[in-house]
Motif scaffolding. Structure first.
Motif, PDB file in Angstrom:
ATOM      1  N   THR A 105     -10.316  -5.621 -10.382  1.00 11.68           N
ATOM      2  CA  THR A 105     -11.580  -6.198 -10.818  1.00 11.68           C
ATOM      3  C   THR A 105     -11.753  -6.063 -12.327  1.00 11.68           C
ATOM      4  O   THR A 105     -12.694  -6.606 -12.892  1.00 11.68           O
ATOM      5  CB  THR A 105     -12.769  -5.528 -10.106  1.00 11.68           C
ATOM      6  OG1 THR A 105     -12.747  -4.127 -10.384  1.00 11.68           O
ATOM      7  CG2 THR A 105     -12.713  -5.764  -8.604  1.00 11.68           C
ATOM      8  N   ASN A 115      -4.197  -1.489  -3.056  1.00 18.37           N
ATOM      9  CA  ASN A 115      -5.644  -1.425  -3.233  1.00 18.37           C
ATOM     10  C   ASN A 115      -5.931  -0.615  -4.493  1.00 18.37           C
ATOM     11  O   ASN A 115      -6.130   0.590  -4.437  1.00 18.37           O
ATOM     12  CB  ASN A 115      -6.314  -0.790  -2.005  1.00 18.37           C
ATOM     13  CG  ASN A 115      -7.822  -0.847  -2.098  1.00 18.37           C
ATOM     14  OD1 ASN A 115      -8.374  -1.589  -2.895  1.00 18.37           O
ATOM     15  ND2 ASN A 115      -8.491  -0.054  -1.292  1.00 18.37           N
ATOM     16  N   ASN A 151      -5.835 -11.660  -7.955  1.00 14.25           N
ATOM     17  CA  ASN A 151      -6.728 -10.514  -7.957  1.00 14.25           C
ATOM     18  C   ASN A 151      -8.174 -10.996  -7.984  1.00 14.25           C
ATOM     19  O   ASN A 151      -8.451 -12.144  -7.637  1.00 14.25           O
ATOM     20  CB  ASN A 151      -6.417  -9.604  -9.149  1.00 14.25           C
ATOM     21  CG  ASN A 151      -5.188  -8.755  -8.901  1.00 14.25           C
ATOM     22  OD1 ASN A 151      -5.187  -7.899  -8.031  1.00 14.25           O
ATOM     23  ND2 ASN A 151      -4.126  -9.016  -9.661  1.00 14.25           N
ATOM     24  N   SER A 152      -9.078 -10.141  -8.414  1.00 16.76           N
ATOM     25  CA  SER A 152     -10.507 -10.475  -8.465  1.00 16.76           C
ATOM     26  C   SER A 152     -11.055 -10.340  -9.881  1.00 16.76           C
ATOM     27  O   SER A 152     -12.186  -9.907 -10.085  1.00 16.76           O
ATOM     28  CB  SER A 152     -11.283  -9.560  -7.513  1.00 16.76           C
ATOM     29  OG  SER A 152     -10.837  -9.731  -6.195  1.00 16.76           O
ATOM     30  N   GLU A 158      -1.994  -9.167  -6.184  1.00 21.17           N
ATOM     31  CA  GLU A 158      -2.663  -8.865  -4.910  1.00 21.17           C
ATOM     32  C   GLU A 158      -2.959  -7.378  -4.760  1.00 21.17           C
ATOM     33  O   GLU A 158      -2.707  -6.769  -3.734  1.00 21.17           O
ATOM     34  CB  GLU A 158      -1.828  -9.351  -3.725  1.00 21.17           C
ATOM     35  CG  GLU A 158      -1.666 -10.852  -3.682  1.00 21.17           C
ATOM     36  CD  GLU A 158      -0.927 -11.307  -2.445  1.00 21.17           C
ATOM     37  OE1 GLU A 158      -1.436 -11.089  -1.330  1.00 21.17           O
ATOM     38  OE2 GLU A 158       0.168 -11.883  -2.605  1.00 21.17           O
ATOM     39  N   ASN A 178       0.796  -1.224   0.000  1.00 16.87           N
ATOM     40  CA  ASN A 178       0.000   0.000   0.000  1.00 16.87           C
ATOM     41  C   ASN A 178       0.829   1.276   0.000  1.00 16.87           C
ATOM     42  O   ASN A 178       0.449   2.278   0.599  1.00 16.87           O
ATOM     43  CB  ASN A 178      -0.987   0.005   1.174  1.00 16.87           C
ATOM     44  CG  ASN A 178      -2.005  -1.097   1.034  1.00 16.87           C
ATOM     45  OD1 ASN A 178      -2.607  -1.253  -0.014  1.00 16.87           O
ATOM     46  ND2 ASN A 178      -2.172  -1.878   2.080  1.00 16.87           N
ATOM     47  N   ASN A 225      -7.377 -16.044 -10.005  1.00 15.09           N
ATOM     48  CA  ASN A 225      -8.450 -15.094 -10.306  1.00 15.09           C
ATOM     49  C   ASN A 225      -9.708 -15.912 -10.582  1.00 15.09           C
ATOM     50  O   ASN A 225      -9.610 -17.031 -11.092  1.00 15.09           O
ATOM     51  CB  ASN A 225      -8.112 -14.256 -11.552  1.00 15.09           C
ATOM     52  CG  ASN A 225      -7.190 -13.099 -11.255  1.00 15.09           C
ATOM     53  OD1 ASN A 225      -7.594 -12.139 -10.631  1.00 15.09           O
ATOM     54  ND2 ASN A 225      -5.946 -13.214 -11.695  1.00 15.09           N
ATOM     55  N   PRO A 234      -8.376  -1.320  -7.548  1.00 15.95           N
ATOM     56  CA  PRO A 234      -9.355  -2.133  -8.273  1.00 15.95           C
ATOM     57  C   PRO A 234      -9.372  -1.913  -9.783  1.00 15.95           C
ATOM     58  O   PRO A 234      -9.784  -2.780 -10.534  1.00 15.95           O
ATOM     59  CB  PRO A 234     -10.697  -1.753  -7.645  1.00 15.95           C
ATOM     60  CG  PRO A 234     -10.446  -0.586  -6.780  1.00 15.95           C
ATOM     61  CD  PRO A 234      -8.983  -0.427  -6.584  1.00 15.95           C
ATOM     62  N   ARG A 240      -6.146  -6.249  -5.814  1.00 18.78           N
ATOM     63  CA  ARG A 240      -7.618  -6.217  -5.811  1.00 18.78           C
ATOM     64  C   ARG A 240      -8.214  -5.752  -7.136  1.00 18.78           C
ATOM     65  O   ARG A 240      -9.272  -5.125  -7.165  1.00 18.78           O
ATOM     66  CB  ARG A 240      -8.137  -5.378  -4.652  1.00 18.78           C
ATOM     67  CG  ARG A 240      -7.692  -5.893  -3.312  1.00 18.78           C
ATOM     68  CD  ARG A 240      -8.235  -5.071  -2.188  1.00 18.78           C
ATOM     69  NE  ARG A 240      -7.750  -5.620  -0.928  1.00 18.78           N
ATOM     70  CZ  ARG A 240      -7.693  -4.940   0.185  1.00 18.78           C
ATOM     71  NH1 ARG A 240      -8.085  -3.691   0.221  1.00 18.78           N
ATOM     72  NH2 ARG A 240      -7.244  -5.498   1.283  1.00 18.78           N
TER      73      ARG A 240
END
Length: 164
Positions: free
Chosen positions: A96, A72, A115-116, A92, A49, A139, A74, A94
């Motif tokens: 999307t 963080n 990730n997502s 890692e 971060n 993922n 996205p 996050r």
């Protein structure tokens, strides 16, 4: 503050912990000098971060390698000026969506593991014609798609995905 390294010869920067900033208070450089020194960096790796605003990546226009871990972010933003970027690793963070990576048309290696991401964005991948290695491990991707334009692709990693 201890010893300093002349920014004119620095081309690799690892950054962890405190935030990267162009504030004179933080590192003793005026903003213009900070940006000039950032332009000499060709490889940047940031952890934990330490990137509060991804738009500040525009301060590093000559990056060839960028690795962002445990952030963080996205959405990939701030990449549109990184036209020389050949290696991008965003693990890692996050993510999307892949939207925003299409600006990095010099990429040969892309790692978006852990990730997502629910889908492989064919529009983004279609802009990455030089891509040789694509890592999408860990993922929730449900279908393998968008690979047809990737004529240079040699390695595709999909470990621990729904599709893989």
């Amino acid at each position: 503050m201890g010893d300093t390294v002349a920014g004119d010869r620095l081309n690799l920067l690892y950054w962890s912990g405190s935030h990267l900033t162009s504030s004179e208070h933080e590192h003793g450089l005026c903003e213009d000098e900070f940006r000039r020194r950032c332009s000499s960096i060709t490889s940047l790796e940031m952890f934990m971060n330490s990137l509060p605003d991804p738009h500040c990546l525009a301060d590093f226009p000559n990056l060839c390698e960028l690795a962002l871990h445990v952030q963080n972010i996205p959405r990939p933003v701030g990449l549109d000026r990184l036209t020389r970027l050949e290696r991008l690793c965003m693990t890692e963070v996050r993510l999307t969506t892949m939207e925003g990576i299409e600006h990095c048309q010099s990429l040969t290696h892309l790692d978006l593991s852990s990730n997502s991401l629910a889908a492989m964005d064919a529009r983004v991948l279609g802009q990455l014609s030089r891509l040789r290695t694509l890592w999408l491990n860990e993922n929730p991707i449900s279908a393998i798609e968008g690979l047809a334009p990737l004529a240079a692709l040699q390695s595709l990693w999909l470990a621990r995905t729904v599709a893989g």
